[in-house]
Design a protein around this motif. Structure first.
Motif, PDB file in Angstrom:
ATOM      1  N   UNK A   1       0.837  -1.209   0.000  1.00  0.00           N
ATOM      2  CA  UNK A   1       0.000   0.000   0.000  1.00  0.00           C
ATOM      3  C   UNK A   1       0.870   1.257   0.000  1.00  0.00           C
ATOM      4  N   UNK A   2       0.560   2.195  -0.872  1.00  0.00           N
ATOM      5  CA  UNK A   2       1.400   3.377  -1.037  1.00  0.00           C
ATOM      6  C   UNK A   2       0.977   4.541  -0.156  1.00  0.00           C
ATOM      7  N   UNK A   3      -0.237   4.486   0.386  1.00  0.00           N
ATOM      8  CA  UNK A   3      -0.733   5.577   1.226  1.00  0.00           C
ATOM      9  C   UNK A   3      -1.274   5.017   2.536  1.00  0.00           C
ATOM     10  N   UNK A   4      -1.290   5.820   3.595  1.00  0.00           N
ATOM     11  CA  UNK A   4      -1.766   5.331   4.895  1.00  0.00           C
ATOM     12  C   UNK A   4      -3.180   4.769   4.818  1.00  0.00           C
ATOM     13  N   UNK A   5      -3.342   3.534   5.317  1.00  0.00           N
ATOM     14  CA  UNK A   5      -4.658   2.913   5.375  1.00  0.00           C
ATOM     15  C   UNK A   5      -5.160   2.361   4.063  1.00  0.00           C
TER      16      UNK A   5
ATOM     17  N   UNK B   1       0.336  10.660 -11.212  1.00  0.00           N
ATOM     18  CA  UNK B   1       0.355  11.887 -12.009  1.00  0.00           C
ATOM     19  C   UNK B   1      -0.214  13.096 -11.281  1.00  0.00           C
ATOM     20  N   UNK B   2      -0.306  13.047  -9.959  1.00  0.00           N
ATOM     21  CA  UNK B   2      -0.873  14.159  -9.207  1.00  0.00           C
ATOM     22  C   UNK B   2       0.078  14.614  -8.111  1.00  0.00           C
ATOM     23  N   UNK B   3      -0.129  15.863  -7.680  1.00  0.00           N
ATOM     24  CA  UNK B   3       0.557  16.411  -6.519  1.00  0.00           C
ATOM     25  C   UNK B   3      -0.481  16.600  -5.425  1.00  0.00           C
ATOM     26  N   UNK B   4      -0.278  15.978  -4.281  1.00  0.00           N
ATOM     27  CA  UNK B   4      -1.232  16.086  -3.180  1.00  0.00           C
ATOM     28  C   UNK B   4      -0.487  15.915  -1.863  1.00  0.00           C
TER      29      UNK B   4
ATOM     30  N   UNK C   1      10.369  13.379  -4.266  1.00  0.00           N
ATOM     31  CA  UNK C   1       9.789  13.429  -5.606  1.00  0.00           C
ATOM     32  C   UNK C   1       8.316  13.039  -5.500  1.00  0.00           C
ATOM     33  N   UNK C   2       7.407  13.953  -5.878  1.00  0.00           N
ATOM     34  CA  UNK C   2       6.001  13.579  -5.781  1.00  0.00           C
ATOM     35  C   UNK C   2       5.560  12.843  -7.051  1.00  0.00           C
ATOM     36  N   UNK C   3       4.290  12.443  -7.099  1.00  0.00           N
ATOM     37  CA  UNK C   3       3.819  11.548  -8.165  1.00  0.00           C
ATOM     38  C   UNK C   3       3.684  12.228  -9.520  1.00  0.00           C
ATOM     39  N   UNK C   4       3.828  13.548  -9.581  1.00  0.00           N
ATOM     40  CA  UNK C   4       3.763  14.222 -10.878  1.00  0.00           C
ATOM     41  C   UNK C   4       5.082  14.126 -11.638  1.00  0.00           C
TER      42      UNK C   4
ATOM     43  N   UNK D   1      11.079   8.784  -3.174  1.00  0.00           N
ATOM     44  CA  UNK D   1      10.223   8.755  -4.350  1.00  0.00           C
ATOM     45  C   UNK D   1       8.881   8.162  -3.945  1.00  0.00           C
ATOM     46  N   UNK D   2       7.821   8.979  -3.904  1.00  0.00           N
ATOM     47  CA  UNK D   2       6.527   8.487  -3.418  1.00  0.00           C
ATOM     48  C   UNK D   2       5.902   7.488  -4.394  1.00  0.00           C
ATOM     49  N   UNK D   3       6.271   7.556  -5.683  1.00  0.00           N
ATOM     50  CA  UNK D   3       5.715   6.610  -6.645  1.00  0.00           C
ATOM     51  C   UNK D   3       6.207   5.193  -6.380  1.00  0.00           C
ATOM     52  N   UNK D   4       7.483   5.062  -6.021  1.00  0.00           N
ATOM     53  CA  UNK D   4       8.065   3.741  -5.796  1.00  0.00           C
ATOM     54  C   UNK D   4       8.029   3.326  -4.330  1.00  0.00           C
TER      55      UNK D   4
END
Length: 756
Positions: free
Chosen positions: A169-173, A588-591, A718-721, A743-746
């Motif tokens: 999982x790439x994000x909390x929860x 592909x987003x910045x959040x 590095x964000x997902x964009x 790197x949040x994507x990886x």
């Protein structure tokens, strides 16, 4: 007192489940378990033989306990043996050395808006120029573009490149898709471009499944031909054949909000309806014939297994078919008095075949719902005797019409009450799992199920009749002259019109209920696995007290309630002081998110808000897990409570220096200094030391600029964009200069607490 001897599988199946669960959660480093399982089985058999010759219950209890332990170890051993990643030829053993591989399509293809998704089973890999036998599952996605056909079951592919291990999982929860795949023996994923693979041949792993899938596709074509409305066709195909690819998002949300998603899944409902109709028909026509019980059971088995074959032999249909097979056999052998044992037998042998079914949501919900219905529905139905009440209101002097009204009304209201009792009984057992998996509970489930389920049940019969009539018409059309085809098609068209109308009716009713009772859904509920177990224990203790009226069960329920409440308080206490800055991983987003206890503020630094899908699957799980009470979404920092400022960027032109609004945004949050950069900046920019530097949209700046402007100790994210090639290049350059990168994507979301 329970006579356990008449319910042996009520003991065996929980023991098997305990062993399976123990291995799934604790057994990764366990040694080979088969020797232990075999030894315990032999000792248990010898001890049981000895205990039978002894006086008193002590020896019998000891032998029984050892037998249950042997079954639990058997469950763990079976799970260990079924885990493909332990094999010496598994894909994991080759890591990234695979140059290309051969694999066969071994699953249904999920058709999405832009991609196809299916599962490949690897047969061989090429490593260092040599082909080697290998195994392993790969979940693949392909672009849905011109020139790329929909993958078919049994196609053997040659794929260039190597698959990557599934991501956690790439994000909390967030939903753990990696574990979901692992329970299906799929440990790798790959996005395959059109020029990266080619089809070698068609060689299905199971010819019966291949034929079944082809038949199911042909039957789906019948619905597509006769049902003109797209939404009604999608529901019809899902209702009768279990094909849900064409069901739109709005329909899925409406069914979820009203607690009727089970209608769209071909499982126990459809198999049970088919079995009930066949039993009623056979009993009415041949009920007095000798040997009726035996040959009617054979006919029933033939019918439900034929239906499983016609629907593609999907896992949910096979599970329901096996369950009803055991029930039919039990009835034929006059063992129907122990329905709980019969269900235990079905679950036991399904788990022997595939231990990972224990983690399947459908398996859990199906068996719990059936158990609860069998046990609770008669008890709830006894609360009211509506038919007797109406019958008592009949008087001899009343007109015949009034007497028939009382009689008919009593019959109808009794059926409504029976359906209400059934729905309530099913909800009692599935309540905890519904909260655990879906984080919501629809209070309108009674209103939706009381109408939608009877109509949809009738629609199943009509849909099956349409398929049967179309088959008969096609057969006769092959024998008769061509001009007869139009006349032969009249009856199927009439039945299709009725079928479409029924589907439209219950679909419109579901949408009506979802609109009228939109606020009758308790959403965003988080319960942990432990709390789910406590809820089941609480419900079980309550039912035991109602049944026995023994005070010990009431004390147990009170103790479990205290434990549950304590766990909720402990969770809230743990979340309350939590403060965290998060850069989310959303393709592909910045959040980013700023968390303070149960309050969160989400910001998209660019000018586009997050879509509802992105919020639901990327942010909402974390919101539910933390029980957030206040959430806010900001676009481009407008209205954000976090103070920000734009850093001016000096630029030289015509040998003079002037200032322009720069691409750097500085944020100060609870002592944490954060910079967001989305473009090139000059090394002459005023130095602003920060703690975290978020690079967006392939921001062009070198390590020297980062060190000069933001300081040598800054953490670079590095964000997902950012593109993959950009991250690979910048990451190596920054690490070479001693910077820490993420790197949040990886690697998943970046999480950073503010300084103390």
């Amino acid at each position: 007192m329970i006579a356990w001897a008449t319910f042996p599988f009520v003991r065996y199946t929980p023991a098997l489940i305990i062993g399976i669960e123990a291995y799934l959660h604790l057994g990764e480093a366990w040694p080979e378990l088969w020797p232990w399982a075999a030894t315990l089985a032999v000792v248990a058999v010898l001890l049981i033989a000895w205990a039978r010759r002894q006086q008193g219950p002590v020896a019998t209890d000891a032998a029984g306990a050892l037998a249950l332990l042997a079954i639990a170890v058997l469950g763990a051993a079976l799970t260990q043996r079924a885990t493909e990643s332990r094999r010496a030829d598994h894909l994991f053993r080759f890591a990234g050395q695979v140059e290309c591989y051969q694999a066969v399509v071994d699953d249904y293809t999920v058709v999405r808006a832009a991609t196809y998704a299916t599962t490949l089973r690897v047969r061989a890999v090429r490593v260092a120029g040599r082909w080697r036998a290998a195994r392993g599952g790969v979940r693949v996605s392909l672009p849905r573009v011109a020139g790329v056909g929909q993958p078919r079951y049994g196609e053997v592919w040659l794929v260039r490149g190597h698959p990557d291990p599934s991501k956690p999982p790439l994000n909390p929860g967030e939903f753990d898709y990696r574990r979901y795949l692992e329970y299906r023996q799929v440990y790798h994923q790959q996005y395959i471009h059109p020029d990266q693979y080619r089809t070698l041949r068609l060689q299905p792993p199971n010819i019966l499944v291949a034929i079944s899938m082809r038949v199911a596709a042909r039957l789906d074509g019948v619905f597509r031909h006769y049902i003109t409305a797209k939404r009604e066709y999608a529901i019809a195909s899902a209702l009768v054949l279990g094909m849900k690819d064409d069901v739109d998002v709005a329909t899925k949300q409406a069914y979820t909000a009203t607690g009727t998603t089970h209608i769209m899944a071909v499982s126990g409902l459809q198999v049970g309806l088919l079995f009930a109709a066949m039993s009623w028909l056979l009993r009415g026509v041949f009920g007095q014939m000798r040997g009726f019980r035996l040959w009617s059971a054979l006919v029933g088995l033939a019918v439900i297994w034929s239906y499983a074959f016609l629907t593609g032999l999907s896992a949910s249909v096979l599970r329901a078919t096996v369950m009803f097979t055991v029930i039919i056999v039990g009835r034929a052998l006059e063992r129907q008095d122990s329905i709980f044992n019969t269900l235990g037998v079905a679950a036991f042998f399904l788990l022997l075949f595939n231990p990972f079914l224990v983690a399947d949501v459908g398996f859990q919900l199906s068996f719990l719902a059936v158990l609860s219905i069998v046990y609770l529905q008669p008890k709830i139905a006894q609360w009211l005797d509506v038919e007797a009440y109406c019958y008592a209101r009949r008087r001899p002097w009343q007109p015949k019409a009034q007497q028939w009204g009382w009689r008919g009304g009593g019959w109808f209201l009794d059926k409504v009450w029976q359906a209400t009792a059934l729905s309530l009984a099913a909800q009692v057992a599935t309540f905890g799992l519904g909260l655990f998996y879906f984080h919501q509970f629809p209070l309108s489930f009674l209103f939706s199920n009381l109408v939608a389920v009877p109509i949809s049940s009738g629609a199943v019969y009509v849909g099956l009749a349409l398929l049967g009539l179309k088959g008969i018409a096609a057969g006769l059309g092959a024998l008769l002259p061509a001009g007869a085809a139009w006349w032969l098609d009249l009856l199927p068209r009439a039945v299709a019109w009725v079928f479409e109308g029924m589907v439209w009716a219950f679909n419109e009713y579901i949408f009506f209920i979802s609109r009228v009772f939109a606020d009758w859904v308790i959403r965003e509920i988080h319960v942990s696995a432990l709390q789910t177990v406590l809820l089941f224990g609480l419900i079980g203790a309550g039912l035991a007290w109602v049944s026995t009226r023994r005070l010990v069960w009431l004390r147990g329920a009170a103790a479990l309630l205290v434990l549950y409440a304590g766990s909720r308080v402990a969770e809230a206490h743990a979340v309350a002081p939590t403060e965290e800055f998060i850069v989310y991983s959303i393709p592909r987003r910045s959040a980013v998110g700023f968390w303070q206890g149960a309050a969160a503020e989400f910001v998209t630094p660019d000018s586009l808000p997050l879509t509802e899908t992105e919020r639901t699957y990327r942010l909402l799980p974390g919101i539910i897990r933390r029980a957030a009470r206040r959430t806010a979404y900001r676009v481009g920092w407008q209205g954000a409570t976090v103070p920000v400022q734009r850093l001016a960027d000096p630029d030289s032109a015509n040998e003079r220096l002037f200032l322009r609004p720069g691409p750097v945004v500085l944020a100060q949050w609870r002592g944490l200094r954060i910079a967001f950069v989305a473009n090139r900046i000059s090394a002459a920019t005023r130095p602003v030391p920060v703690d975290v530097l978020v690079l967006r949209r392939n921001a062009r700046l070198g390590p020297e600029t980062v060190a000069a402007v933001f300081g040598p100790q800054v953490r670079v994210v590095f964000d997902s964009s950012c593109k993959i090639w950009y991250v690979a290049r910048q990451d190596s350059a920054l690490r070479a200069r001693g910077f820490r990168t993420w790197d949040v994507t990886a690697q998943g979301a970046f999480r950073c607490p503010p300084p103390e």
